[in-house]
Design a protein around this motif. Structure first.
Motif, PDB file in Angstrom:
ATOM      1  N   HIS A 307       0.804  -1.223   0.000  1.00 38.92           N
ATOM      2  CA  HIS A 307       0.000   0.000   0.000  1.00 38.92           C
ATOM      3  C   HIS A 307       0.840   1.279   0.000  1.00 38.92           C
ATOM      4  CE1 HIS A 307       0.581  -0.039   4.415  1.00 38.92           C
ATOM      5  NE2 HIS A 307       0.134   1.203   4.429  1.00 38.92           N
ATOM      6  N   MET A 308       1.940   1.308   0.755  1.00 42.56           N
ATOM      7  CA  MET A 308       2.769   2.518   0.754  1.00 42.56           C
ATOM      8  C   MET A 308       3.600   2.636  -0.530  1.00 42.56           C
ATOM      9  SD  MET A 308       2.027   4.305   3.352  1.00 42.56           S
ATOM     10  CE  MET A 308       3.369   5.486   3.439  1.00 42.56           C
ATOM     11  N   LEU A 309       3.952   1.514  -1.117  1.00 43.09           N
ATOM     12  CA  LEU A 309       4.659   1.527  -2.395  1.00 43.09           C
ATOM     13  C   LEU A 309       3.755   2.079  -3.485  1.00 43.09           C
ATOM     14  CD1 LEU A 309       7.079   0.775  -4.179  1.00 43.09           C
ATOM     15  CD2 LEU A 309       6.153  -1.562  -4.305  1.00 43.09           C
ATOM     16  N   VAL A 310       2.503   1.646  -3.496  1.00 51.25           N
ATOM     17  CA  VAL A 310       1.540   2.157  -4.479  1.00 51.25           C
ATOM     18  C   VAL A 310       1.321   3.650  -4.267  1.00 51.25           C
ATOM     19  CG1 VAL A 310      -0.867   2.080  -5.220  1.00 51.25           C
ATOM     20  CG2 VAL A 310       0.394  -0.049  -4.835  1.00 51.25           C
ATOM     21  N   LEU A 311       1.196   4.070  -3.016  1.00 48.78           N
ATOM     22  CA  LEU A 311       0.995   5.491  -2.727  1.00 48.78           C
ATOM     23  C   LEU A 311       2.176   6.317  -3.223  1.00 48.78           C
ATOM     24  CD1 LEU A 311      -0.797   7.639  -1.339  1.00 48.78           C
ATOM     25  CD2 LEU A 311       0.520   7.221   0.760  1.00 48.78           C
ATOM     26  N   LEU A 312       3.375   5.824  -3.027  1.00 49.60           N
ATOM     27  CA  LEU A 312       4.577   6.532  -3.474  1.00 49.60           C
ATOM     28  C   LEU A 312       4.601   6.649  -4.999  1.00 49.60           C
ATOM     29  CD1 LEU A 312       8.140   6.251  -2.141  1.00 49.60           C
ATOM     30  CD2 LEU A 312       7.778   5.693  -4.538  1.00 49.60           C
ATOM     31  N   VAL A 313       4.337   5.536  -5.687  1.00 50.22           N
ATOM     32  CA  VAL A 313       4.344   5.546  -7.152  1.00 50.22           C
ATOM     33  C   VAL A 313       3.240   6.464  -7.677  1.00 50.22           C
ATOM     34  CG1 VAL A 313       3.955   4.134  -9.203  1.00 50.22           C
ATOM     35  CG2 VAL A 313       5.374   3.260  -7.339  1.00 50.22           C
ATOM     36  N   ARG A 315       1.868   9.146  -6.179  1.00 47.36           N
ATOM     37  CA  ARG A 315       2.152  10.554  -5.931  1.00 47.36           C
ATOM     38  C   ARG A 315       3.323  11.060  -6.768  1.00 47.36           C
ATOM     39  NH1 ARG A 315       1.485  10.942   0.698  1.00 47.36           N
ATOM     40  NH2 ARG A 315      -0.811  10.984   0.710  1.00 47.36           N
ATOM     41  N   ASP A 316       4.334  10.227  -6.969  1.00 48.49           N
ATOM     42  CA  ASP A 316       5.536  10.689  -7.667  1.00 48.49           C
ATOM     43  C   ASP A 316       5.455  10.533  -9.180  1.00 48.49           C
ATOM     44  OD1 ASP A 316       6.488  11.253  -5.200  1.00 48.49           O
ATOM     45  OD2 ASP A 316       8.152   9.838  -5.213  1.00 48.49           O
ATOM     46  N   TYR A 317       4.627   9.594  -9.656  1.00 49.12           N
ATOM     47  CA  TYR A 317       4.655   9.296 -11.081  1.00 49.12           C
ATOM     48  C   TYR A 317       3.272   9.352 -11.746  1.00 49.12           C
ATOM     49  CZ  TYR A 317       9.270   7.564  -9.762  1.00 49.12           C
ATOM     50  OH  TYR A 317      10.533   7.462  -9.259  1.00 49.12           O
ATOM     51  N   LEU A 318       2.267   8.706 -11.141  1.00 45.93           N
ATOM     52  CA  LEU A 318       0.982   8.555 -11.827  1.00 45.93           C
ATOM     53  C   LEU A 318       0.094   9.789 -11.744  1.00 45.93           C
ATOM     54  CD1 LEU A 318       0.016   4.887 -10.839  1.00 45.93           C
ATOM     55  CD2 LEU A 318       1.202   5.703 -12.875  1.00 45.93           C
ATOM     56  N   TRP A 321      -0.460  12.101 -14.580  1.00 46.45           N
ATOM     57  CA  TRP A 321      -1.228  11.661 -15.737  1.00 46.45           C
ATOM     58  C   TRP A 321      -2.729  11.835 -15.533  1.00 46.45           C
ATOM     59  CZ3 TRP A 321       1.630  10.950 -19.861  1.00 46.45           C
ATOM     60  CH2 TRP A 321       2.973  10.598 -19.693  1.00 46.45           C
ATOM     61  N   ILE A 322      -3.104  12.494 -14.445  1.00 40.50           N
ATOM     62  CA  ILE A 322      -4.524  12.753 -14.203  1.00 40.50           C
ATOM     63  C   ILE A 322      -4.717  14.264 -14.177  1.00 40.50           C
ATOM     64  CG2 ILE A 322      -6.491  12.131 -12.753  1.00 40.50           C
ATOM     65  CD1 ILE A 322      -4.796  10.020 -11.467  1.00 40.50           C
ATOM     66  N   PRO A 323      -4.482  14.941 -15.306  1.00 44.71           N
ATOM     67  CA  PRO A 323      -4.533  16.400 -15.328  1.00 44.71           C
ATOM     68  C   PRO A 323      -5.948  16.916 -15.151  1.00 44.71           C
ATOM     69  CG  PRO A 323      -4.352  15.546 -17.563  1.00 44.71           C
ATOM     70  CD  PRO A 323      -4.218  14.364 -16.646  1.00 44.71           C
ATOM     71  N   GLY A 324      -6.046  18.036 -14.485  1.00 42.87           N
ATOM     72  CA  GLY A 324      -7.314  18.732 -14.385  1.00 42.87           C
ATOM     73  C   GLY A 324      -8.207  18.313 -13.245  1.00 42.87           C
ATOM     74  N   LEU A 332     -10.789  21.221  -0.628  1.00 40.79           N
ATOM     75  CA  LEU A 332      -9.770  20.404   0.028  1.00 40.79           C
ATOM     76  C   LEU A 332     -10.284  19.010   0.335  1.00 40.79           C
ATOM     77  CD1 LEU A 332      -6.990  20.136   1.329  1.00 40.79           C
ATOM     78  CD2 LEU A 332      -7.966  21.065   3.447  1.00 40.79           C
ATOM     79  N   VAL A 333     -11.531  18.910   0.791  1.00 43.35           N
ATOM     80  CA  VAL A 333     -12.089  17.605   1.129  1.00 43.35           C
ATOM     81  C   VAL A 333     -12.107  16.703  -0.088  1.00 43.35           C
ATOM     82  CG1 VAL A 333     -14.165  16.394   1.909  1.00 43.35           C
ATOM     83  CG2 VAL A 333     -13.452  18.526   3.019  1.00 43.35           C
ATOM     84  N   MET A 334     -12.508  17.266  -1.244  1.00 41.52           N
ATOM     85  CA  MET A 334     -12.561  16.461  -2.456  1.00 41.52           C
ATOM     86  C   MET A 334     -11.160  16.044  -2.896  1.00 41.52           C
ATOM     87  SD  MET A 334     -14.505  14.957  -4.543  1.00 41.52           S
ATOM     88  CE  MET A 334     -16.096  15.727  -4.258  1.00 41.52           C
ATOM     89  N   GLN A 335     -10.202  16.921  -2.757  1.00 38.91           N
ATOM     90  CA  GLN A 335      -8.828  16.567  -3.092  1.00 38.91           C
ATOM     91  C   GLN A 335      -8.349  15.401  -2.235  1.00 38.91           C
ATOM     92  OE1 GLN A 335      -6.154  19.909  -3.005  1.00 38.91           O
ATOM     93  NE2 GLN A 335      -7.565  21.242  -4.078  1.00 38.91           N
ATOM     94  N   LYS A 336      -8.614  15.486  -0.941  1.00 34.49           N
ATOM     95  CA  LYS A 336      -8.189  14.409  -0.045  1.00 34.49           C
ATOM     96  C   LYS A 336      -8.913  13.110  -0.376  1.00 34.49           C
ATOM     97  CE  LYS A 336      -7.283  15.197   4.284  1.00 34.49           C
ATOM     98  NZ  LYS A 336      -5.831  15.133   4.335  1.00 34.49           N
ATOM     99  N   LEU A 337     -10.183  13.236  -0.781  1.00 37.14           N
ATOM    100  CA  LEU A 337     -10.942  12.048  -1.127  1.00 37.14           C
ATOM    101  C   LEU A 337     -10.352  11.369  -2.364  1.00 37.14           C
ATOM    102  CD1 LEU A 337     -13.408  10.335  -0.383  1.00 37.14           C
ATOM    103  CD2 LEU A 337     -14.767  11.777  -1.915  1.00 37.14           C
ATOM    104  N   ILE A 338     -10.006  12.175  -3.365  1.00 31.22           N
ATOM    105  CA  ILE A 338      -9.396  11.627  -4.571  1.00 31.22           C
ATOM    106  C   ILE A 338      -8.056  10.977  -4.247  1.00 31.22           C
ATOM    107  CG2 ILE A 338      -8.318  12.269  -6.772  1.00 31.22           C
ATOM    108  CD1 ILE A 338     -10.537  14.384  -7.043  1.00 31.22           C
ATOM    109  N   ASP A 339      -7.259  11.670  -3.412  1.00 28.69           N
ATOM    110  CA  ASP A 339      -5.950  11.140  -3.047  1.00 28.69           C
ATOM    111  C   ASP A 339      -6.053   9.905  -2.159  1.00 28.69           C
ATOM    112  OD1 ASP A 339      -4.545  12.965  -4.504  1.00 28.69           O
ATOM    113  OD2 ASP A 339      -4.272  14.384  -2.858  1.00 28.69           O
TER     114      ASP A 339
END
Length: 376
Positions: A307-313, A315-318, A321-324, A332-339
């Motif tokens: 789970h932490m490996l996926v989170l790192l990849v 945040r740093d790479y994927l 590729w989700i512009p906009g 802020l709540v929606m941003q945290k929900l997406i993240d």
């Protein structure tokens, strides 16, 4: 061979799922003590299940005459086939990413030997700080250290004395944490195996109390618990309230919190494991019997490892590729929900694929190492 020990309890898999969801909720979204609760629940489950398995092996040795050496060899090989493949795969990916990206990633390049030797918890204690995305591996180190020594303790201690020994182990863990507090040792001592043994041994004590080989020994105890089920529920409820208060109302360095958290969580989670072992009914039972939750519990180990490996990849790479998405949802709540949702779905997908294509093939190899064992 003990038929009772071979029975499958699906609600225990659901409890695994709940535990790993608590960890992801804490690490991906909310912070707080939920991840710690999830880990402690895993510890109780591990103590219960591993001790039940070892007791079945021990009973089987009496009828088959298998040697302790043979049983130990097969037990450790089977544990290794279950745990090592994806653990070392994830560590190797961390190491490769750190070398290629030249990022610190918790110092994995310099400290790889600690992690590969299942000593992440010792490293955290020595450094007095968490080690980046590899920090959750402290609990995997604790469990591996537990397996190594606990097998021999359960196997070699006489059956009549084992419950007393387990109770002494629980008390020793509490005394270890108290001594660490009185000596002013940093709170990272709580990640060391001795500090976690009351939670693990509490699950082991439940295994002894419910195992068929102790059926006559604990008949009166079980009858007392059945007769006082209502009072026990109130005790567990108050322990849960105190646990929540100690986690949210006190800071991490508060000695009362350090002393109380493991002990309170042991009581609450032993009760939950026992009820799932018996089988919850009503709304809780229906929830814990949902096939998808049970399925998640089966590959929850992979969820925890990745789970932490996926989170790192992500945040740093994927995420690039989700512009906009973040621009459109500025709240802020929606941003945290997406993240939270995207890494969670990615983690579940990776863990499921790992379960199908890596873990299950290794589990099939385990069948070659069943000689001399009881319930496997």
């Amino acid at each position: 061979m003990n038929p009772q020990a071979q029975k499958y309890y699906p609600q225990l898999d659901s409890l695994r799922a709940v535990a790993v969801l608590m960890v992801m909720f804490s690490h991906f979204l909310a912070g707080g003590p939920w991840g710690e609760y999830g880990v402690r629940l895993f510890f109780v489950l591990s103590g219960f299940l591993i001790t039940s398995i070892i007791l079945s092996h021990k009973e089987n040795m009496k009828t088959t005459g298998a040697s302790a050496t043979l049983v130990a060899r097969n037990f450790y090989i089977r544990r290794s086939l279950r745990l090592f493949p994806i653990y070392y795969l994830a560590l190797s990916i961390y190491l490769l990413l750190a070398i290629v990206s030249r990022k610190e990633m918790g110092g994995v390049v310099d400290d790889w030997l600690w992690h590969f030797s299942y000593l992440t918890n010792v490293l955290v204690f020595i450094r007095r700080e968490w080690v980046g995305p590899l920090s959750p591996y402290w609990s995997l180190a604790v469990e591996e250290q537990f397996y190594i020594g606990w097998f021999w303790l359960v196997l070699l201690v006489p059956r009549s004395r084992l419950p007393v020994v387990i109770v002494l182990v629980i008390l020793s863990a509490v005394l270890f944490r108290l001594a660490a507090i009185l000596d002013g040792i940093n709170h990272y001592a709580d990640v060391l195996l001795p500090a976690c043994m009351d939670t693990l041994a509490a699950g082991a004590l439940l295994a002894v109390a419910t195992h068929a080989c102790y059926q006559d020994d604990f008949a009166q105890v079980r009858a007392w618990f059945r007769g006082n089920a209502g009072r026990l529920r109130w005790v567990v409820l108050w322990c849960w309230v105190l646990l929540v208060l100690s986690s949210f109302g006190l800071d991490k360095d508060n000695p009362l919190r350090r002393l109380a958290t493991n002990s309170l969580s042991s009581i609450v989670f032993v009760y939950l494991v026992y009820r799932c072992y018996q089988g919850f009914d009503g709304p809780i039972g229906r929830l814990l019997s949902r096939p998808r939750l049970i399925a998640l519990g089966r590959f929850s180990y992979g969820v925890y490892v990745y789970h932490m490996l996926v989170l790192l990849v992500y945040r740093d790479y994927l995420s690039r590729w989700i512009p906009g998405i973040i621009d459109v949802t500025r709240a802020l709540v929606m941003q945290k929900l997406i993240d939270f949702l995207i890494p969670m779905l990615l983690t579940l997908t990776v863990a499921y694929l790992s379960w199908v294509y890596i873990e299950r093939p290794f589990l099939r190899i385990k069948n070659r190492y069943s000689e001399g064992l009881g319930s496997v």
